[in-house]
Design an enzyme around this catalytic site. Structure first.
Site, PDB file in Angstrom:
ATOM      1  N   ARG A 129       0.829  -1.215   0.000  1.00  0.00           N
ATOM      2  CA  ARG A 129       0.000   0.000   0.000  1.00  0.00           C
ATOM      3  C   ARG A 129       0.856   1.255   0.000  1.00  0.00           C
ATOM      4  O   ARG A 129       1.883   1.303   0.677  1.00  0.00           O
ATOM      5  CB  ARG A 129      -0.909   0.014   1.236  1.00  0.00           C
ATOM      6  CG  ARG A 129      -2.003   1.083   1.164  1.00  0.00           C
ATOM      7  CD  ARG A 129      -2.899   1.037   2.381  1.00  0.00           C
ATOM      8  NE  ARG A 129      -2.178   1.376   3.593  1.00  0.00           N
ATOM      9  CZ  ARG A 129      -1.893   2.622   3.982  1.00  0.00           C
ATOM     10  NH1 ARG A 129      -2.279   3.649   3.252  1.00  0.00           N
ATOM     11  NH2 ARG A 129      -1.224   2.834   5.092  1.00  0.00           N
ATOM     12  N   LYS A 165       3.832  -7.510  -9.161  1.00  0.00           N
ATOM     13  CA  LYS A 165       3.603  -6.862  -7.861  1.00  0.00           C
ATOM     14  C   LYS A 165       2.361  -6.009  -7.996  1.00  0.00           C
ATOM     15  O   LYS A 165       2.105  -5.457  -9.070  1.00  0.00           O
ATOM     16  CB  LYS A 165       4.791  -5.957  -7.521  1.00  0.00           C
ATOM     17  CG  LYS A 165       4.779  -5.442  -6.108  1.00  0.00           C
ATOM     18  CD  LYS A 165       5.460  -6.422  -5.177  1.00  0.00           C
ATOM     19  CE  LYS A 165       5.462  -5.936  -3.740  1.00  0.00           C
ATOM     20  NZ  LYS A 165       6.206  -6.842  -2.861  1.00  0.00           N
ATOM     21  N   ASP A 200       2.455  -7.172   1.752  1.00  0.00           N
ATOM     22  CA  ASP A 200       3.759  -6.508   1.829  1.00  0.00           C
ATOM     23  C   ASP A 200       3.532  -5.240   2.664  1.00  0.00           C
ATOM     24  O   ASP A 200       2.478  -5.085   3.275  1.00  0.00           O
ATOM     25  CB  ASP A 200       4.233  -6.181   0.396  1.00  0.00           C
ATOM     26  CG  ASP A 200       5.696  -5.797   0.333  1.00  0.00           C
ATOM     27  OD1 ASP A 200       6.517  -6.637  -0.020  1.00  0.00           O
ATOM     28  OD2 ASP A 200       6.031  -4.624   0.619  1.00  0.00           O
ATOM     29  N   THR A 234      11.107 -16.448   5.815  1.00  0.00           N
ATOM     30  CA  THR A 234      12.006 -15.574   5.046  1.00  0.00           C
ATOM     31  C   THR A 234      13.285 -15.323   5.838  1.00  0.00           C
ATOM     32  O   THR A 234      14.399 -15.371   5.293  1.00  0.00           O
ATOM     33  CB  THR A 234      11.312 -14.234   4.713  1.00  0.00           C
ATOM     34  OG1 THR A 234      10.099 -14.509   4.028  1.00  0.00           O
ATOM     35  CG2 THR A 234      12.192 -13.338   3.863  1.00  0.00           C
ATOM     36  N   GLY A 264      15.783  -2.261  10.260  1.00  0.00           N
ATOM     37  CA  GLY A 264      14.379  -2.673  10.229  1.00  0.00           C
ATOM     38  C   GLY A 264      14.149  -3.918  11.063  1.00  0.00           C
ATOM     39  O   GLY A 264      14.779  -4.956  10.840  1.00  0.00           O
ATOM     40  N   LEU A 265      13.244  -3.808  12.034  1.00  0.00           N
ATOM     41  CA  LEU A 265      12.957  -4.928  12.950  1.00  0.00           C
ATOM     42  C   LEU A 265      11.490  -5.318  12.843  1.00  0.00           C
ATOM     43  O   LEU A 265      10.795  -5.450  13.832  1.00  0.00           O
ATOM     44  CB  LEU A 265      13.307  -4.517  14.387  1.00  0.00           C
ATOM     45  CG  LEU A 265      14.801  -4.300  14.632  1.00  0.00           C
ATOM     46  CD1 LEU A 265      15.034  -3.525  15.921  1.00  0.00           C
ATOM     47  CD2 LEU A 265      15.544  -5.635  14.673  1.00  0.00           C
ATOM     48  N   GLY A 266      11.031  -5.502  11.622  1.00  0.00           N
ATOM     49  CA  GLY A 266       9.631  -5.840  11.393  1.00  0.00           C
ATOM     50  C   GLY A 266       9.426  -7.338  11.262  1.00  0.00           C
ATOM     51  O   GLY A 266      10.088  -8.148  11.933  1.00  0.00           O
ATOM     52  N   GLY A 269      12.810  -8.662   9.945  1.00  0.00           N
ATOM     53  CA  GLY A 269      13.990  -8.200  10.680  1.00  0.00           C
ATOM     54  C   GLY A 269      14.058  -8.754  12.103  1.00  0.00           C
ATOM     55  O   GLY A 269      15.140  -9.152  12.562  1.00  0.00           O
ATOM     56  N   ALA A 345      15.316  -7.188   2.605  1.00  0.00           N
ATOM     57  CA  ALA A 345      14.658  -6.121   1.840  1.00  0.00           C
ATOM     58  C   ALA A 345      14.679  -6.428   0.350  1.00  0.00           C
ATOM     59  O   ALA A 345      15.702  -6.862  -0.195  1.00  0.00           O
ATOM     60  CB  ALA A 345      15.334  -4.790   2.119  1.00  0.00           C
TER      61      ALA A 345
HETATM   62  P1  NAI Z   1       7.600  -4.717   7.997  1.00  0.00           P
HETATM   63  O1  NAI Z   1       6.767  -3.560   7.551  1.00  0.00           O
HETATM   64  O2  NAI Z   1       7.011  -5.738   8.907  1.00  0.00           O
HETATM   65  O3  NAI Z   1       8.945  -4.200   8.674  1.00  0.00           O
HETATM   66  C1  NAI Z   1       9.722  -3.156   8.174  1.00  0.00           C
HETATM   67  C2  NAI Z   1      10.381  -2.474   9.355  1.00  0.00           C
HETATM   68  O4  NAI Z   1      11.310  -1.508   8.854  1.00  0.00           O
HETATM   69  C3  NAI Z   1       9.403  -1.746  10.259  1.00  0.00           C
HETATM   70  O5  NAI Z   1       9.694  -2.025  11.602  1.00  0.00           O
HETATM   71  C4  NAI Z   1       9.640  -0.264   9.902  1.00  0.00           C
HETATM   72  O6  NAI Z   1       9.364   0.586  11.001  1.00  0.00           O
HETATM   73  C5  NAI Z   1      11.110  -0.289   9.555  1.00  0.00           C
HETATM   74  N1  NAI Z   1      11.573   0.790   8.684  1.00  0.00           N
HETATM   75  C6  NAI Z   1      10.908   1.387   7.648  1.00  0.00           C
HETATM   76  N2  NAI Z   1      11.698   2.295   7.073  1.00  0.00           N
HETATM   77  C7  NAI Z   1      12.886   2.273   7.720  1.00  0.00           C
HETATM   78  C8  NAI Z   1      14.117   2.963   7.575  1.00  0.00           C
HETATM   79  N3  NAI Z   1      14.278   3.890   6.633  1.00  0.00           N
HETATM   80  N4  NAI Z   1      15.133   2.656   8.422  1.00  0.00           N
HETATM   81  C9  NAI Z   1      14.963   1.725   9.386  1.00  0.00           C
HETATM   82  N5  NAI Z   1      13.824   1.036   9.562  1.00  0.00           N
HETATM   83  C10 NAI Z   1      12.802   1.311   8.750  1.00  0.00           C
HETATM   84  O7  NAI Z   1       8.132  -5.388   6.644  1.00  0.00           O
HETATM   85  P2  NAI Z   1       8.738  -6.848   6.457  1.00  0.00           P
HETATM   86  O8  NAI Z   1       7.654  -7.779   6.044  1.00  0.00           O
HETATM   87  O9  NAI Z   1       9.608  -7.185   7.624  1.00  0.00           O
HETATM   88  O10 NAI Z   1       9.628  -6.632   5.174  1.00  0.00           O
HETATM   89  C11 NAI Z   1      10.898  -6.005   5.253  1.00  0.00           C
HETATM   90  C12 NAI Z   1      11.528  -6.045   3.869  1.00  0.00           C
HETATM   91  O11 NAI Z   1      11.674  -7.399   3.448  1.00  0.00           O
HETATM   92  C13 NAI Z   1      10.687  -5.342   2.795  1.00  0.00           C
HETATM   93  O12 NAI Z   1      11.556  -4.784   1.836  1.00  0.00           O
HETATM   94  C14 NAI Z   1       9.915  -6.499   2.173  1.00  0.00           C
HETATM   95  O13 NAI Z   1       9.512  -6.193   0.861  1.00  0.00           O
HETATM   96  C15 NAI Z   1      10.966  -7.600   2.223  1.00  0.00           C
HETATM   97  N6  NAI Z   1      10.460  -8.953   2.194  1.00  0.00           N
HETATM   98  C16 NAI Z   1       9.532  -9.373   3.115  1.00  0.00           C
HETATM   99  C17 NAI Z   1       9.075 -10.681   3.078  1.00  0.00           C
HETATM  100  C18 NAI Z   1       8.096 -11.201   4.081  1.00  0.00           C
HETATM  101  O14 NAI Z   1       7.833 -12.391   4.058  1.00  0.00           O
HETATM  102  N7  NAI Z   1       7.552 -10.385   4.966  1.00  0.00           N
HETATM  103  C19 NAI Z   1       9.545 -11.640   2.071  1.00  0.00           C
HETATM  104  C20 NAI Z   1      10.579 -11.119   1.204  1.00  0.00           C
HETATM  105  C21 NAI Z   1      10.978  -9.823   1.266  1.00  0.00           C
END
Ligand code: NAI
Length: 441
Positions: A129, A165, A200, A234, A264-266, A269, A345
């Site tokens: 989004r 995508k 995503d 992942t 990034g600790l999402g 992370g 990422a």
């Molecule tokens: P998420 O949205 O759960 O976590 C992202 C984290 O990064 C959040 O805690 C956010 O606050 C933080 N963040 C955002 N901008 C930042 C910055 N400039 N500096 C530091 N931290 C920042 O996303 P998720 O699912 O963990 O994905 C992370 C990356 O991995 C994305 O690029 C996503 O496309 C990629 N990815 C995710 C997969 C999945 O299964 N969730 C699979 C393959 C790739």
């Protein structure tokens, strides 16, 4: 002349759908009206299916007429065509619902791997989004880059889907109570795109749960799915790759006493940080959301915290980008002080084409830093998604584990060995390996 945004021009004409298809060097544009403004999409998949959306006055315009209608957005359209040409994209589709304030863009890079795969969906990738006020071009660039990476990621993950995508410009979609018209419209856009997707950034696993339970089976990765959110698998795939690089570079997979910088600790992370801490690494972290840092500290103990703009250049053994894409450009590469870059990422390199990626990868290699494309090792999310799609009643992580190990661990080893043998970058080799399967000349 800057001109109008494409979506504005489409909506102003009372149209709903734009399709831009590339065949070699030329493009075919079509514009359509596919539904009545008053259709209640809350009834999607219950009262009507994907090809029965009520439309009292359908319109379909071929290339010449469509270009005339979109004359005010000609500069934006020209820019989109040049981005698609550079990236080698097959098709872009916009479905815009003015009343709901939703503009859903499908960015199809390649459908080759999905042809005749026996499923409704023939391409796969995430749904992300963007805020309604963002510039259209930024949304398109993000979606095109992510869609391109998905072709290669699906090929690397050995799943039978093309790469695609979906980006959605919309306000957050409420779940309590569920915003059924918007959810139904999103489901329609997913189904109409022959698209298998998962949440995503900007869409939650809970939203995937609601969509899947009520509107479309073409979304996976919900919190109630058999395998749960895809972040954990992942993270495991990334960790296996990191261990393999350590074995190759330092002679042992033991990471004890080494230092990792995690951006990034999402959803990915945090579980990756967990693996790294369990392996004995010291962490420095950055996240734009202080709550994520607090949660990581309370679970994993003390860790150094730096601001998001510093994390890329701190001295460390491993830099792990797990947030936004495009973090590695010429300036940030020159400032790196790590030994390897491995994180989840998508699209870590700030590039719009394979050629640009290869050039930046050369720059990283020249600094003596080990790097390979993210799509070679952040693949386990898509593997888990496909496992749930193909085996809805008995999906199992055990079934994908051998493939995960082969792709993320053994694949990393093989890329690094060939790179050392040939003097080329792992990036150039990785692209070469999948190009034939994707029939890219
Ligand atoms: P998420 O949205 O759960 O976590 C992202 C984290 O990064 C959040 O805690 C956010 O606050 C933080 N963040 C955002 N901008 C930042 C910055 N400039 N500096 C530091 N931290 C920042 O996303 P998720 O699912 O963990 O994905 C992370 C990356 O991995 C994305 O690029 C996503 O496309 C990629 N990815 C995710 C997969 C999945 O299964 N969730 C699979 C393959 C790739």
């Amino acid at each position: 002349m800057r001109g109008r945004e494409i979506n504005e021009a489409v909506i102003r004409r009372g149209l709903t759908t734009l399709e831009l298809l590339r065949a070699g060097a030329s493009f075919r544009l079509s514009l359509r009206r596919e539904w009545d403004e008053g259709v209640d999409f809350a009834g999607y998949a219950r009262d009507f299916s994907v090809d029965q959306v009520p439309c009292a006055d359908p319109i379909a315009l071929g290339d010449e007429e469509a270009r005339g209608v979109l004359a005010e957005a000609a500069p934006a359209l020209g820019r989109l065509e040049s981005l698609m040409r550079a990236g080698g994209h097959e098709m872009v589709v916009l479905r815009a619902h003015a009343g709901l304030g939703v503009r859903a863009w499908l960015h199809v890079h390649s459908s080759v791997l999905g042809r005749n795969n026996g499923y409704h969906a023939i391409r796969a990738g995430g749904i992300r989004r963007h805020e309604p006020g963002e510039r259209e071009e930024a949304v398109l660039v993000d979606g095109l880059n992510l869609g391109r990476a998905m072709s290669f990621k699906n090929a690397a993950a050995e799943i039978p889907f093309g790469g695609c995508k979906m980006t959605v410009q919309s306000a957050p979609v409420a779940l309590a109570p569920p915003d059924e018209p918007r959810l139904g419209f999103l489901a329609y856009c997913i189904d109409a795109g022959h698209f298998m997707t998962g949440p995503d950034m900007g869409f939650s696993p809970q939203l995937a749960d609601v969509l899947r339970a009520r509107f479309t089976r073409n979304i996976l990765g919900g919190s109630r799915g058999a395998l749960g959110p895809t972040g954990a698998p992942t993270a495991l795939g990334c960790f296996l790759a990191i261990q393999e690089v350590a074995r190759w570079k330092w002679g042992s997979a033991d990471l004890g006493g080494r230092h990792a910088a995690v951006q990034g600790l999402g959803a990915v992370g945090l579980p990756l940080a967990r693996h790294l801490v369990e392996a004995g690494m010291r962490l420095t972290v950055a996240d734009t959301d202080p709550a994520r840092i607090a949660a990581a500290q309370s679970e994993l103990g003390a860790m150094e915290v730096v601001s998001p703009d510093r994390i890329l250049s701190i001295p460390c053994d491993l830099l792990s980008p797990c947030a936004i894409g495009g973090v590695l450009d010429e300036a940030s590469i020159d400032a790196l002080r790590c030994e390897m870059i491995y994180g989840s990422a998508n699209n870590q390199l700030r590039a719009f084409s394979e050629e640009e990626e290869k050039r930046l990868a050369e720059r990283i290699a020249a600094r003596g830093i080990v790097y390979q494309p993210d799509w070679t090792h952040n693949t386990a999310g898509v593997m888990a998604g496909f496992e749930e799609y193909a085996h809805p009643d008995d999906a199992s992580l055990e079934r994908i584990l051998p493939r995960l190990e082969r792709v993320c661990r053994d694949g990393t080893r093989s890329l690094l060995e060939e790179a050392a043998r040939t003097g080329r970058t792992p990036t150039a080799i990785a692209y070469e390996r999948v190009r034939e399967r994707l029939r890219i000349p």
